[in-house]
Design an enzyme around this catalytic site. Structure first.
Site, PDB file in Angstrom:
ATOM      1  N   HIS A  12       0.869  -1.192   0.000  1.00  0.00           N
ATOM      2  CA  HIS A  12       0.000   0.000   0.000  1.00  0.00           C
ATOM      3  C   HIS A  12       0.898   1.231   0.000  1.00  0.00           C
ATOM      4  O   HIS A  12       1.320   1.718   1.038  1.00  0.00           O
ATOM      5  CB  HIS A  12      -0.910  -0.034   1.242  1.00  0.00           C
ATOM      6  N   HIS A  14       1.465   4.798  -2.439  1.00  0.00           N
ATOM      7  CA  HIS A  14       1.122   5.659  -3.572  1.00  0.00           C
ATOM      8  C   HIS A  14       2.410   6.339  -4.023  1.00  0.00           C
ATOM      9  O   HIS A  14       3.010   7.088  -3.250  1.00  0.00           O
ATOM     10  CB  HIS A  14       0.096   6.712  -3.149  1.00  0.00           C
ATOM     11  N   HIS A 192      -9.371   0.937  -1.445  1.00  0.00           N
ATOM     12  CA  HIS A 192      -9.380   1.539  -0.115  1.00  0.00           C
ATOM     13  C   HIS A 192     -10.815   1.433   0.418  1.00  0.00           C
ATOM     14  O   HIS A 192     -11.769   1.746  -0.304  1.00  0.00           O
ATOM     15  CB  HIS A 192      -9.019   3.012  -0.185  1.00  0.00           C
ATOM     16  N   GLU A 195     -11.366   3.337   5.960  1.00  0.00           N
ATOM     17  CA  GLU A 195     -10.339   4.208   6.554  1.00  0.00           C
ATOM     18  C   GLU A 195     -11.100   5.303   7.297  1.00  0.00           C
ATOM     19  O   GLU A 195     -11.216   5.289   8.510  1.00  0.00           O
ATOM     20  CB  GLU A 195      -9.445   4.800   5.457  1.00  0.00           C
ATOM     21  N   ASP A 273       1.760   3.979   2.847  1.00  0.00           N
ATOM     22  CA  ASP A 273       0.738   4.852   2.248  1.00  0.00           C
ATOM     23  C   ASP A 273       1.370   5.991   1.437  1.00  0.00           C
ATOM     24  O   ASP A 273       1.616   5.829   0.246  1.00  0.00           O
ATOM     25  CB  ASP A 273      -0.209   5.386   3.339  1.00  0.00           C
ATOM     26  N   ASP A 274       1.615   7.137   2.073  1.00  0.00           N
ATOM     27  CA  ASP A 274       2.237   8.303   1.417  1.00  0.00           C
ATOM     28  C   ASP A 274       3.400   8.766   2.295  1.00  0.00           C
ATOM     29  O   ASP A 274       3.294   9.763   3.007  1.00  0.00           O
ATOM     30  CB  ASP A 274       1.200   9.428   1.270  1.00  0.00           C
TER      31      ASP A 274
HETATM   32 ZN   LIG Z   1      -3.717   4.862   0.525  1.00  0.00          ZN
END
Ligand SMILES: [Zn+2]
Length: 332
Positions: A12, A14, A192, A195, A273-274
């Site tokens: 996961h 990005h 996703h 969340e 994630d980021d």
């Molecule tokens: Zn994400």
């Protein structure tokens, strides 16, 4: 003791979320783009978010610096180098074509640029890779269909599709048609869900979109029947603990349900994630939950094992077996 050396897969991630301030300024200069920040420090200061939307606003603004295939190659190279230093052996990388095509950057530029980096990732960084095309859920269903259509010449380089961006108010069912088309094309499916959105979005992603993995999914814990199903069907959940704190899905890492999720028998994994925006790469996420939740070495090993079990490596089972053997043999 850092968990960096533990072999792991990242599922996961990005790629646009790996844009560090230094690279953003370098690309801005190269492309003649003016950023509304004086320097990298001022930009880092802007990385204080109140929720998912405030993060997304900055995230999309910064993408203006990504224009050429070489920019995307540089972005992926920078991620892979950091990932390798944190024990990543396999990475399944999300990208958001609509965030680029809407600025006039063709999808071919994005895919060619990323794959120029990914094609040599194994040789350079010892990392095997997969590429996953994500649809922006706050854009229309028609836009998602047009994006998949535009991606058709590049499908030999794309393993699957995902669904990201602002979750609440954009339930999975909105994207039924494009997921049906993705399935018809033989693409793997993730989304996703759960969340900021409710547990019901997790059910919907499974039942309506036919996804094989849920990204985030932590709000499944509000629905015991759903947890029981996720355990029974061995559905992987790609958790991103530092992201959850930065975006205020939870207050602190100590409040993270990861330990309870492991105890419930869920196939949970840890991811970043980021990472440029959320204060750490995947090894930092492992370190964070180990410290905050007091995870034992065996639990960390379980998380790493899960990451390879959940990876889209069905076309290369000997590789998966090799990675799992590396995890089993890892000494802390
Ligand atoms: Zn994400």
């Amino acid at each position: 003791m850092s968990v960096a050396a533990l072999p792991k897969a990242e599922l996961h991630l990005h790629i646009e979320g790996t844009l560090e301030p230094e690279l953003a300024f370098a690309l801005a200069e190269r492309n003649g783009v003016t950023l509304p920040y004086a320097d990298t420090e001022a930009l880092r200061e802007a990385y204080r978010f109140s929720d998912l939307q405030s993060f997304l606003d900055l995230y999309y603004a910064l993408m203006a610096v990504l224009r050429t295939a070489e920019d995307f190659t540089a972005l992926a190279d920078a991620y892979l180098e950091r990932a390798a230093a944190q024990g990543v052996r396999h990475a399944e990388i999300f990208f958001d074509p609509q965030a680029h095509t809407s600025r006039g950057v063709p999808i071919g530029t994005v895919v060619e640029g990323l794959t120029a980096s990914l094609d040599r990732a194994e040789e350079r960084y010892g990392i095997s890779t997969r590429l996953i095309l994500c649809f922006l859920r706050d854009e229309s269903a028609e836009s998602a269909l047009a994006t998949l259509e535009a991606a058709k010449p590049y499908l030999d380089r794309i393993t699957g599709v995902g669904l990201d961006s602002a979750e609440v108010g954009h339930p999975p069912a909105k994207f039924r048609a494009v997921y049906e088309e993705a399935a018809r094309l033989g693409l793997r499916r993730v989304a996703h869900a759960g969340e900021e959105g409710p547990a019901s979005y997790v059910r919907e992603a499974l039942d309506v979109l036919g996804v094989e993995r849920i990204d985030h999914g932590l709000r499944c814990m509000e629905d015991p029947d759903l947890v029981e199903r996720l355990v029974r069907e061995r559905i992987p959940l790609t958790l991103c603990p530092l992201s959850n704190v930065r975006l205020r899905v939870i207050d602190t890492l100590a409040d993270h349900p990861l330990r309870a999720m492991l105890d419930a028998g869920l196939l949970v994994t840890v991811n970043s994630d980021d990472p440029a925006y959320f204060g750490g790469y995947v090894g930092d996420n492992y370190d964070g939950v180990r410290d905050a939740l007091g995870l034992a070495p065996e639990q960390l090993r379980t998380l790493a094992r899960h990451s390879f079990e959940a990876a889209f490596l069905d076309d290369d089972e000997p590789r998966r077996a090799r990675y799992l053997a590396e995890v089993a043999a890892h000494a802390f």
